[in-house]
Design a protein around this motif. Structure first.
Motif, PDB file in Angstrom:
ATOM      1  N   TRP A 215      -7.973   5.201 -11.521  1.00  0.00           N
ATOM      2  CA  TRP A 215      -6.808   5.521 -12.353  1.00  0.00           C
ATOM      3  C   TRP A 215      -7.227   5.817 -13.790  1.00  0.00           C
ATOM      4  N   GLN A 216      -8.262   5.162 -14.269  1.00  0.00           N
ATOM      5  CA  GLN A 216      -8.755   5.472 -15.620  1.00  0.00           C
ATOM      6  C   GLN A 216      -9.325   6.889 -15.681  1.00  0.00           C
ATOM      7  N   ILE A 217     -10.012   7.296 -14.622  1.00  0.00           N
ATOM      8  CA  ILE A 217     -10.556   8.658 -14.586  1.00  0.00           C
ATOM      9  C   ILE A 217      -9.433   9.685 -14.588  1.00  0.00           C
ATOM     10  N   ILE A 218      -8.399   9.422 -13.801  1.00  0.00           N
ATOM     11  CA  ILE A 218      -7.251  10.345 -13.760  1.00  0.00           C
ATOM     12  C   ILE A 218      -6.607  10.432 -15.141  1.00  0.00           C
ATOM     13  N   GLY A 219      -6.428   9.288 -15.788  1.00  0.00           N
ATOM     14  CA  GLY A 219      -5.956   9.267 -17.169  1.00  0.00           C
ATOM     15  C   GLY A 219      -4.503   9.614 -17.368  1.00  0.00           C
ATOM     16  N   SER A 220      -3.687   9.499 -16.322  1.00  0.00           N
ATOM     17  CA  SER A 220      -2.262   9.832 -16.456  1.00  0.00           C
ATOM     18  C   SER A 220      -1.432   8.797 -15.707  1.00  0.00           C
ATOM     19  N   GLU A 221      -0.670   7.996 -16.433  1.00  0.00           N
ATOM     20  CA  GLU A 221       0.158   6.971 -15.818  1.00  0.00           C
ATOM     21  C   GLU A 221       1.268   7.571 -14.956  1.00  0.00           C
ATOM     22  N   ARG A 222       1.763   8.734 -15.351  1.00  0.00           N
ATOM     23  CA  ARG A 222       2.897   9.311 -14.612  1.00  0.00           C
ATOM     24  C   ARG A 222       2.501   9.798 -13.222  1.00  0.00           C
ATOM     25  N   LEU A 223       1.183   9.893 -12.956  1.00  0.00           N
ATOM     26  CA  LEU A 223       0.742  10.339 -11.638  1.00  0.00           C
ATOM     27  C   LEU A 223       0.650   9.201 -10.629  1.00  0.00           C
ATOM     28  N   ARG A 224       0.829   7.973 -11.078  1.00  0.00           N
ATOM     29  CA  ARG A 224       0.691   6.831 -10.172  1.00  0.00           C
ATOM     30  C   ARG A 224       1.673   6.894  -9.013  1.00  0.00           C
ATOM     31  N   GLY A 225       2.851   7.455  -9.253  1.00  0.00           N
ATOM     32  CA  GLY A 225       3.840   7.551  -8.183  1.00  0.00           C
ATOM     33  C   GLY A 225       3.552   8.666  -7.197  1.00  0.00           C
ATOM     34  N   ARG A 226       2.653   9.566  -7.554  1.00  0.00           N
ATOM     35  CA  ARG A 226       2.370  10.724  -6.690  1.00  0.00           C
ATOM     36  C   ARG A 226       1.035  10.623  -5.974  1.00  0.00           C
ATOM     37  N   LEU A 227       0.107   9.891  -6.552  1.00  0.00           N
ATOM     38  CA  LEU A 227      -1.213   9.771  -5.947  1.00  0.00           C
ATOM     39  C   LEU A 227      -1.307   8.483  -5.135  1.00  0.00           C
ATOM     40  N   SER A 228      -2.265   8.444  -4.236  1.00  0.00           N
ATOM     41  CA  SER A 228      -2.413   7.258  -3.382  1.00  0.00           C
ATOM     42  C   SER A 228      -3.859   6.783  -3.377  1.00  0.00           C
ATOM     43  N   TRP A 229      -4.020   5.496  -3.128  1.00  0.00           N
ATOM     44  CA  TRP A 229      -5.343   4.907  -2.945  1.00  0.00           C
ATOM     45  C   TRP A 229      -5.354   4.265  -1.566  1.00  0.00           C
ATOM     46  N   ASN A 230      -5.746   5.048  -0.579  1.00  0.00           N
ATOM     47  CA  ASN A 230      -5.841   4.558   0.791  1.00  0.00           C
ATOM     48  C   ASN A 230      -7.265   4.771   1.280  1.00  0.00           C
ATOM     49  N   VAL A 231      -8.183   4.114   0.606  1.00  0.00           N
ATOM     50  CA  VAL A 231      -9.602   4.368   0.838  1.00  0.00           C
ATOM     51  C   VAL A 231     -10.263   3.136   1.434  1.00  0.00           C
ATOM     52  N   GLU A 232     -10.982   3.330   2.527  1.00  0.00           N
ATOM     53  CA  GLU A 232     -11.790   2.257   3.083  1.00  0.00           C
ATOM     54  C   GLU A 232     -13.025   2.047   2.208  1.00  0.00           C
ATOM     55  N   VAL A 233     -13.608   0.877   2.329  1.00  0.00           N
ATOM     56  CA  VAL A 233     -14.840   0.603   1.586  1.00  0.00           C
ATOM     57  C   VAL A 233     -15.972   1.427   2.176  1.00  0.00           C
ATOM     58  N   HIS A 234     -16.671   2.162   1.325  1.00  0.00           N
ATOM     59  CA  HIS A 234     -17.784   2.984   1.775  1.00  0.00           C
ATOM     60  C   HIS A 234     -19.092   2.430   1.205  1.00  0.00           C
ATOM     61  N   ASN A 235     -20.182   2.746   1.889  1.00  0.00           N
ATOM     62  CA  ASN A 235     -21.505   2.287   1.452  1.00  0.00           C
ATOM     63  C   ASN A 235     -21.530   0.772   1.249  1.00  0.00           C
ATOM     64  N   GLN A 236     -21.043   0.044   2.244  1.00  0.00           N
ATOM     65  CA  GLN A 236     -21.050  -1.414   2.150  1.00  0.00           C
ATOM     66  C   GLN A 236     -22.481  -1.939   2.051  1.00  0.00           C
ATOM     67  N   SER A 237     -22.624  -3.109   1.465  1.00  0.00           N
ATOM     68  CA  SER A 237     -23.953  -3.694   1.304  1.00  0.00           C
ATOM     69  C   SER A 237     -24.564  -3.982   2.671  1.00  0.00           C
ATOM     70  N   PRO A 238     -25.749  -3.471   2.954  1.00  0.00           N
ATOM     71  CA  PRO A 238     -26.374  -3.681   4.268  1.00  0.00           C
ATOM     72  C   PRO A 238     -26.876  -5.112   4.424  1.00  0.00           C
ATOM     73  N   THR A 239     -26.929  -5.574   5.663  1.00  0.00           N
ATOM     74  CA  THR A 239     -27.529  -6.858   5.975  1.00  0.00           C
ATOM     75  C   THR A 239     -29.048  -6.688   6.079  1.00  0.00           C
ATOM     76  N   CYS A 240     -29.747  -7.817   6.199  1.00  0.00           N
ATOM     77  CA  CYS A 240     -31.206  -7.756   6.369  1.00  0.00           C
ATOM     78  C   CYS A 240     -31.568  -6.944   7.606  1.00  0.00           C
ATOM     79  N   GLU A 241     -30.805  -7.147   8.694  1.00  0.00           N
ATOM     80  CA  GLU A 241     -31.079  -6.431   9.942  1.00  0.00           C
ATOM     81  C   GLU A 241     -30.842  -4.938   9.788  1.00  0.00           C
TER      82      GLU A 241
END
Length: 310
Positions: A215-241
């Motif tokens: 949201w800081q990158i977007i820089g526009s509060e009025r867009l909060r009602g139009r944009l969505s954050w439905n993102v899964e976690v990517h590049n999760q920390s790998p285990t030793c295995e």
């Protein structure tokens, strides 16, 4: 439309601070952002080829960042500007826009290149920034950077490198990486030095979620009602295995680190990668706290949102 005619918003990462999730969110909301006159250029998604993304520009930055060879610089810079212009045309489909969000954590270079002759944190950063300046010019209005405590950054960064081909065992390079010469203050000061007219916004991984950074990158509060954050976690920390499996696997064009991480997830039959002793974690955490305080005293960090205004 030329790059020189646009307002450029630059998201530099850093590595292991939710950057991939932020890039997915930018891509997911690209149509809504375009309706506001914004287009997004991001790094390639996992498993994709580098053609047609800003990763091509990333690869050219070290050559562009050399202090000599003006003819080479002019020719190579022209090629990269042409590439960016084509990416912008492709994303905009020929329609008008007024700003470009560019998100690519590899613009910083590697945090700890093993072949480097220095122990400086992000040792090739100055060269990368000079190349970036030659490519993007002076139209950068905002730069976003998220930093992370050394005691969690070092293992996470090594794990990422291991997934992409690092062959050295963590123990063999830990002593060198523990030095963290320069650290985040040096990174931030170098960015501010190369882009003094840009507003530099620095957040910490511990105080701002990837969604908040988005949201800081977007820089526009009025867009909060139009944009969505439905993102899964990517590049999760790998285990030793997962790290051991990735090191042993023969890399192919279809190699998917996310799939390896998923296969050896900590909640299934994996052991969390935790290579630092309590004393090492304490030393690195204390170093991070001192660096944050130094940044605040220098005006490079303030209360949330953390920012330096040119």
């Amino acid at each position: 439309m030329k790059l020189s005619d646009c307002d450029v918003i630059l998201h530099l990462g850093a590595h292991r601070t939710g950057t991939t999730s932020i890039q997915h969110a930018l891509n997911q909301n690209s149509q809504e952002l375009f309706q506001e006159g914004m287009i997004c250029l991001t790094a390639p998604a996992m498993g994709e080829h580098s053609e047609g993304t800003v990763r091509q520009v990333t690869k050219a930055l070290p050559k562009l960042g050399r202090r000599f060879g003006h003819v080479l610089h002019w020719s190579l810079a022209a090629q990269q500007k042409s590439l960016l212009a084509q990416l912008m045309i492709d994303r905009s489909q020929g329609r008008a826009f007024n700003s470009v969000i560019v998100s690519e954590e590899n613009f910083l270079g590697h945090a700890f290149p093993l072949g480097s002759k220095t122990d400086l944190f992000y040792p090739n950063l100055a060269k990368m920034l000079r190349g970036l300046k030659r490519t993007l010019g002076s139209r950068i209005s905002r730069i976003h950077l998220c930093i992370r405590s050394y005691d969690t950054f070092l293992p996470s960064y090594y794990a990422m490198r291991a997934m992409f081909g690092e062959r050295n065992d963590f123990k063999s390079i830990k002593a060198r990486w523990m030095k963290v010469e320069g650290g985040w203050p040096s990174v931030i000061e170098r960015i501010a030095e190369h882009f003094p007219n840009a507003q530099l916004r620095v957040t910490t991984f511990e105080s701002a979620t990837p969604e908040e950074t988005f949201w800081q990158i977007i820089g526009s509060e009025r867009l909060r009602g139009r944009l969505s954050w439905n993102v899964e976690v990517h590049n999760q920390s790998p285990t030793c295995e997962a790290i051991q499996a990735a090191i042993q696997l023969k890399k192919t064009p279809n190699f998917d680190p996310d799939e390896v991480v998923h296969q050896y997830h900590v909640h299934r039959h994996g052991k969390r990668f935790d290579p630092l002793s309590p004393d090492e974690k304490r030393l690195l955490s204390e170093r991070y706290a001192r660096d944050l305080e130094a940044l605040r005293r220098g005006g490079l960090l303030a209360s949330q949102p953390l920012e330096r205004v040119a």
